[in-house]
Scaffold this motif. Structure first.
Motif, PDB file in Angstrom:
ATOM      1  N   ALA A 304      -7.363 -11.517  -8.562  1.00 13.75           N
ATOM      2  CA  ALA A 304      -6.478 -11.542  -7.394  1.00 13.75           C
ATOM      3  C   ALA A 304      -5.146 -10.858  -7.682  1.00 13.75           C
ATOM      4  O   ALA A 304      -4.095 -11.505  -7.729  1.00 13.75           O
ATOM      5  CB  ALA A 304      -6.247 -12.985  -6.942  1.00 13.75           C
ATOM      6  N   PRO A 305      -5.135  -9.535  -7.876  1.00 14.40           N
ATOM      7  CA  PRO A 305      -3.857  -8.839  -8.054  1.00 14.40           C
ATOM      8  C   PRO A 305      -3.052  -8.834  -6.768  1.00 14.40           C
ATOM      9  O   PRO A 305      -3.612  -8.845  -5.667  1.00 14.40           O
ATOM     10  CB  PRO A 305      -4.293  -7.420  -8.430  1.00 14.40           C
ATOM     11  CG  PRO A 305      -5.630  -7.254  -7.772  1.00 14.40           C
ATOM     12  CD  PRO A 305      -6.280  -8.606  -7.836  1.00 14.40           C
ATOM     13  N   ASP A 306      -1.719  -8.832  -6.909  1.00 16.05           N
ATOM     14  CA  ASP A 306      -0.830  -8.692  -5.752  1.00 16.05           C
ATOM     15  C   ASP A 306      -0.308  -7.265  -5.765  1.00 16.05           C
ATOM     16  O   ASP A 306       0.515  -6.892  -6.594  1.00 16.05           O
ATOM     17  CB  ASP A 306       0.315  -9.696  -5.839  1.00 16.05           C
ATOM     18  CG  ASP A 306       1.066  -9.819  -4.529  1.00 16.05           C
ATOM     19  OD1 ASP A 306       1.565  -8.789  -4.041  1.00 16.05           O
ATOM     20  OD2 ASP A 306       1.166 -10.938  -3.998  1.00 16.05           O
ATOM     21  N   LEU A 307      -0.773  -6.443  -4.838  1.00 13.74           N
ATOM     22  CA  LEU A 307      -0.584  -5.001  -4.907  1.00 13.74           C
ATOM     23  C   LEU A 307       0.877  -4.564  -5.035  1.00 13.74           C
ATOM     24  O   LEU A 307       1.195  -3.756  -5.912  1.00 13.74           O
ATOM     25  CB  LEU A 307      -1.263  -4.332  -3.702  1.00 13.74           C
ATOM     26  CG  LEU A 307      -1.311  -2.813  -3.656  1.00 13.74           C
ATOM     27  CD1 LEU A 307      -2.597  -2.342  -2.991  1.00 13.74           C
ATOM     28  CD2 LEU A 307      -0.110  -2.252  -2.921  1.00 13.74           C
ATOM     29  N   PRO A 308       1.813  -5.047  -4.201  1.00 15.46           N
ATOM     30  CA  PRO A 308       3.199  -4.585  -4.348  1.00 15.46           C
ATOM     31  C   PRO A 308       3.953  -5.234  -5.508  1.00 15.46           C
ATOM     32  O   PRO A 308       5.149  -5.008  -5.664  1.00 15.46           O
ATOM     33  CB  PRO A 308       3.835  -4.983  -3.011  1.00 15.46           C
ATOM     34  CG  PRO A 308       3.066  -6.173  -2.580  1.00 15.46           C
ATOM     35  CD  PRO A 308       1.648  -5.916  -3.039  1.00 15.46           C
ATOM     36  N   LYS A 309       3.247  -5.982  -6.318  1.00 21.40           N
ATOM     37  CA  LYS A 309       3.821  -6.628  -7.497  1.00 21.40           C
ATOM     38  C   LYS A 309       3.195  -6.093  -8.783  1.00 21.40           C
ATOM     39  O   LYS A 309       3.862  -5.920  -9.802  1.00 21.40           O
ATOM     40  CB  LYS A 309       3.587  -8.139  -7.403  1.00 21.40           C
ATOM     41  CG  LYS A 309       4.128  -8.981  -8.544  1.00 21.40           C
ATOM     42  CD  LYS A 309       3.814 -10.455  -8.286  1.00 21.40           C
ATOM     43  CE  LYS A 309       4.427 -11.366  -9.323  1.00 21.40           C
ATOM     44  NZ  LYS A 309       4.110 -12.790  -9.078  1.00 21.40           N
ATOM     45  N   VAL A 310       1.908  -5.773  -8.738  1.00 24.57           N
ATOM     46  CA  VAL A 310       1.126  -5.473  -9.936  1.00 24.57           C
ATOM     47  C   VAL A 310       1.308  -4.045 -10.429  1.00 24.57           C
ATOM     48  O   VAL A 310       0.991  -3.726 -11.568  1.00 24.57           O
ATOM     49  CB  VAL A 310      -0.364  -5.770  -9.675  1.00 24.57           C
ATOM     50  CG1 VAL A 310      -1.008  -4.661  -8.836  1.00 24.57           C
ATOM     51  CG2 VAL A 310      -1.130  -6.000 -10.954  1.00 24.57           C
ATOM     52  N   GLY A 311       1.810  -3.154  -9.545  1.00 21.44           N
ATOM     53  CA  GLY A 311       1.953  -1.755  -9.935  1.00 21.44           C
ATOM     54  C   GLY A 311       1.679  -0.778  -8.812  1.00 21.44           C
ATOM     55  O   GLY A 311       1.828   0.424  -8.985  1.00 21.44           O
ATOM     56  N   GLY A 312       1.239  -1.278  -7.662  1.00 24.65           N
ATOM     57  CA  GLY A 312       1.017  -0.407  -6.516  1.00 24.65           C
ATOM     58  C   GLY A 312      -0.446  -0.148  -6.229  1.00 24.65           C
ATOM     59  O   GLY A 312      -1.345  -0.844  -6.711  1.00 24.65           O
ATOM     60  N   MET A 313      -0.706   0.880  -5.439  1.00 21.87           N
ATOM     61  CA  MET A 313      -2.038   1.125  -4.906  1.00 21.87           C
ATOM     62  C   MET A 313      -2.995   1.697  -5.947  1.00 21.87           C
ATOM     63  O   MET A 313      -4.126   1.243  -6.087  1.00 21.87           O
ATOM     64  CB  MET A 313      -1.939   2.054  -3.687  1.00 21.87           C
ATOM     65  CG  MET A 313      -1.172   1.420  -2.533  1.00 21.87           C
ATOM     66  SD  MET A 313      -0.899   2.522  -1.116  1.00 21.87           S
ATOM     67  CE  MET A 313      -2.552   2.677  -0.461  1.00 21.87           C
ATOM     68  N   ARG A 314      -2.557   2.702  -6.709  1.00 25.09           N
ATOM     69  CA  ARG A 314      -3.441   3.282  -7.716  1.00 25.09           C
ATOM     70  C   ARG A 314      -3.698   2.294  -8.848  1.00 25.09           C
ATOM     71  O   ARG A 314      -4.808   2.230  -9.383  1.00 25.09           O
ATOM     72  CB  ARG A 314      -2.850   4.585  -8.259  1.00 25.09           C
ATOM     73  CG  ARG A 314      -2.892   5.734  -7.260  1.00 25.09           C
ATOM     74  CD  ARG A 314      -2.309   7.005  -7.842  1.00 25.09           C
ATOM     75  NE  ARG A 314      -3.086   7.495  -8.971  1.00 25.09           N
ATOM     76  CZ  ARG A 314      -4.214   8.184  -8.874  1.00 25.09           C
ATOM     77  NH1 ARG A 314      -4.723   8.450  -7.670  1.00 25.09           N
ATOM     78  NH2 ARG A 314      -4.843   8.621  -9.947  1.00 25.09           N
ATOM     79  N   GLU A 315      -2.701   1.503  -9.203  1.00 23.97           N
ATOM     80  CA  GLU A 315      -2.888   0.520 -10.270  1.00 23.97           C
ATOM     81  C   GLU A 315      -3.867  -0.565  -9.840  1.00 23.97           C
ATOM     82  O   GLU A 315      -4.699  -1.019 -10.626  1.00 23.97           O
ATOM     83  CB  GLU A 315      -1.542  -0.087 -10.663  1.00 23.97           C
ATOM     84  CG  GLU A 315      -1.551  -0.791 -12.001  1.00 23.97           C
ATOM     85  CD  GLU A 315      -1.555   0.174 -13.188  1.00 23.97           C
ATOM     86  OE1 GLU A 315      -1.528  -0.320 -14.332  1.00 23.97           O
ATOM     87  OE2 GLU A 315      -1.582   1.406 -12.987  1.00 23.97           O
ATOM     88  N   THR A 316      -3.789  -0.966  -8.569  1.00 26.25           N
ATOM     89  CA  THR A 316      -4.746  -1.941  -8.057  1.00 26.25           C
ATOM     90  C   THR A 316      -6.145  -1.350  -8.040  1.00 26.25           C
ATOM     91  O   THR A 316      -7.133  -2.036  -8.351  1.00 26.25           O
ATOM     92  CB  THR A 316      -4.338  -2.407  -6.652  1.00 26.25           C
ATOM     93  OG1 THR A 316      -3.012  -2.952  -6.702  1.00 26.25           O
ATOM     94  CG2 THR A 316      -5.279  -3.476  -6.132  1.00 26.25           C
ATOM     95  N   ARG A 317      -6.244  -0.084  -7.698  1.00 28.16           N
ATOM     96  CA  ARG A 317      -7.536   0.601  -7.755  1.00 28.16           C
ATOM     97  C   ARG A 317      -8.087   0.597  -9.180  1.00 28.16           C
ATOM     98  O   ARG A 317      -9.287   0.375  -9.404  1.00 28.16           O
ATOM     99  CB  ARG A 317      -7.372   2.042  -7.251  1.00 28.16           C
ATOM    100  CG  ARG A 317      -8.552   2.968  -7.540  1.00 28.16           C
ATOM    101  CD  ARG A 317      -9.656   2.722  -6.554  1.00 28.16           C
ATOM    102  NE  ARG A 317     -10.962   2.967  -7.123  1.00 28.16           N
ATOM    103  CZ  ARG A 317     -11.939   3.630  -6.494  1.00 28.16           C
ATOM    104  NH1 ARG A 317     -11.708   4.170  -5.318  1.00 28.16           N
ATOM    105  NH2 ARG A 317     -13.115   3.738  -7.034  1.00 28.16           N
ATOM    106  N   LYS A 318      -7.225   0.837 -10.170  1.00 24.42           N
ATOM    107  CA  LYS A 318      -7.657   0.827 -11.569  1.00 24.42           C
ATOM    108  C   LYS A 318      -8.155  -0.570 -11.976  1.00 24.42           C
ATOM    109  O   LYS A 318      -9.153  -0.702 -12.696  1.00 24.42           O
ATOM    110  CB  LYS A 318      -6.519   1.263 -12.477  1.00 24.42           C
ATOM    111  CG  LYS A 318      -6.114   2.719 -12.326  1.00 24.42           C
ATOM    112  CD  LYS A 318      -4.879   3.037 -13.167  1.00 24.42           C
ATOM    113  CE  LYS A 318      -4.401   4.462 -12.941  1.00 24.42           C
ATOM    114  NZ  LYS A 318      -3.156   4.752 -13.705  1.00 24.42           N
TER     115      LYS A 318
END
Length: 412
Positions: A304-318
């Motif tokens: 359950a990553p939090d996209l605007p906290k974890v690193g953004g859109m590409r990082e969530t994709r990774k």
């Protein structure tokens, strides 16, 4: 803000051997047509929603502006201002390089995790919106295309008496029947009246029975009409978490979220492997380097990553790509405005293992008014085909709802 954070002196940033600016890397070739564009400014405005949302805008010399959002928190706008000199003059289409450039430049100020990563996330999301507008494609196309036309939303539910199992069941039924959601979440870290010591993380038998009753009442009320998850907000000891997870194994629990504190991965792994109740973790980890440890150690059933906290859109994709190698679904944590919520939905359509995106503002009557478009309908987000994120800030609403002392964005 009272001071210019963009001029702060940092020898680490000034003398890093891994400077990834376009000039240092030799990536200065003039690009054709609309792709020859430079960043001219980065601005933030904080909106007083159910959380203090930090909205981010990246401006260009082409008059095109990208809008993003960083996870809420003190110091985030100042960090974004601090990073502005590192991106001004850069081509906004180089999203991956600019992300790594900011990570490296901000390494002395904590870009491994925490609010520095959060601040970078806000800029990264704005770059996706901006790049989509420059190239005239939706943001999901920058991530590899789509798997689905709409993304499922789960509604984080609350009641006036969250410790009353019947009240929770009544609200669950209302949200399903009246609001149209088929995925819900309730809190389990609520007072039972049986607590003896709130500091030691231990759950007495009566407390576990109380939490199990909430689970029982809610899941029995909605039955197959909705999936229901339960959140513990990293509150309990390992032993208590294992006993609680065991107690609710016979109920239709979608997942049990954050039952233990996030720091100790070994404990998290032990709890997850001790129960057949699905365990979800991830909102308090940063970047793929931290999230992958949960996945590779089989310490989660759902990430359950939090996209605007974890690193953004590409990082969530990774993160999703790593999770997919271990057959782990992704349920994105989300307490954001429509901006980052839509960014999460774009990632959700671009990955095969998307489960759902959280919606945490159903009791805030003006949440969707912040943008001109409709966002959630009948518990789903239809992915826009408009360029970028596909949402447009309503500046009148932003101006009306700004945190006191904030300044509205410059006009485009």
């Amino acid at each position: 803000m009272g001071r210019d954070y963009s001029t702060l002196h940092d020898p680490n940033a000034e003398y890093t051997m891994r400077n990834l600016s376009a000039e240092t890397m030799g990536a200065t070739t003039t690009r054709s047509g609309a792709r020859d564009v430079e960043i001219t400014d980065v601005q933030t405005t904080m909106v007083d929603g159910n959380f203090p949302w930090t909205l981010v805008r990246v401006y260009t010399d082409a008059g095109i502006v990208g809008t993003g959002e960083a996870y809420w928190g003190a110091g985030v706008p100042e960090l974004i201002e601090r990073m502005k000199p590192f991106v001004v003059g850069e081509n906004p289409l180089d999203i991956d390089r600019l992300f790594e450039h900011l990570i490296q430049k901000m390494s002395g100020e904590g870009s491994v995790e925490g609010v520095t990563v959060t601040a970078i996330s806000g800029i990264e999301i704005a770059l996706h919106d901006l790049a989509g507008k420059i190239l005239d494609i939706p943001a999901y196309q920058l991530l590899g295309g789509k798997y689905r036309d709409e993304v499922r939303v789960y509604c984080d539910c609350h009641t006036a008496d969250e410790a009353d199992p019947e009240a929770c069941a009544d609200e669950a039924e209302r949200v399903v029947e009246e609001l149209g959601y088929d995925a819900l979440k309730f809190d389990l870290d609520v007072p039972s009246g049986l607590e003896k010591d709130r500091a030691n993380r231990h759950l007495r038998p009566g407390e576990i029975r109380h939490k199990a009753e909430i689970v029982e009442k809610v899941t029995e009320r909605v039955k197959d009409r909705a999936d229901v998850a339960f959140d513990c907000h990293w509150t309990f000891s390992a032993g208590s978490a294992k006993r609680l997870a065991k107690e609710i194994e016979d109920y239709d629990v979608w997942w049990l979220e954050d039952p233990v504190p996030p720091e100790n991965l070994d404990v998290q792994e032990e709890v997850t492997k001790s129960t057949s109740t699905p365990i979800t973790v991830g909102e308090n980890r940063y970047r793929v380097t931290e999230e992958r440890r949960l996945i590779e150690n089989l310490a989660v059933d759902i990430i359950a990553p939090d996209l605007p906290k974890v690193g953004g859109m590409r990082e969530t994709r990774k993160i999703a790509d790593v999770a997919n190698q271990y057959y782990v679904p992704v349920a994105m944590h989300n307490v954001s405005s429509p901006v980052a919520t839509m960014a999460s939905a774009h990632v959700g359509t671009a990955i095969p293992n998307s489960l759902a995106v959280e919606y945490h503002s159903y009791q805030l009557g003006w949440w969707e008014d912040l943008v001109e478009e409709d966002v959630i309908e009948d518990g789903y987000i239809e992915i826009p085909e408009k360029p970028g994120l596909g949402v447009t800030l309503d500046m009148d609403v932003v101006g009306e709802k700004m945190v006191e002392g904030e300044t509205l964005f410059d006009e485009t």
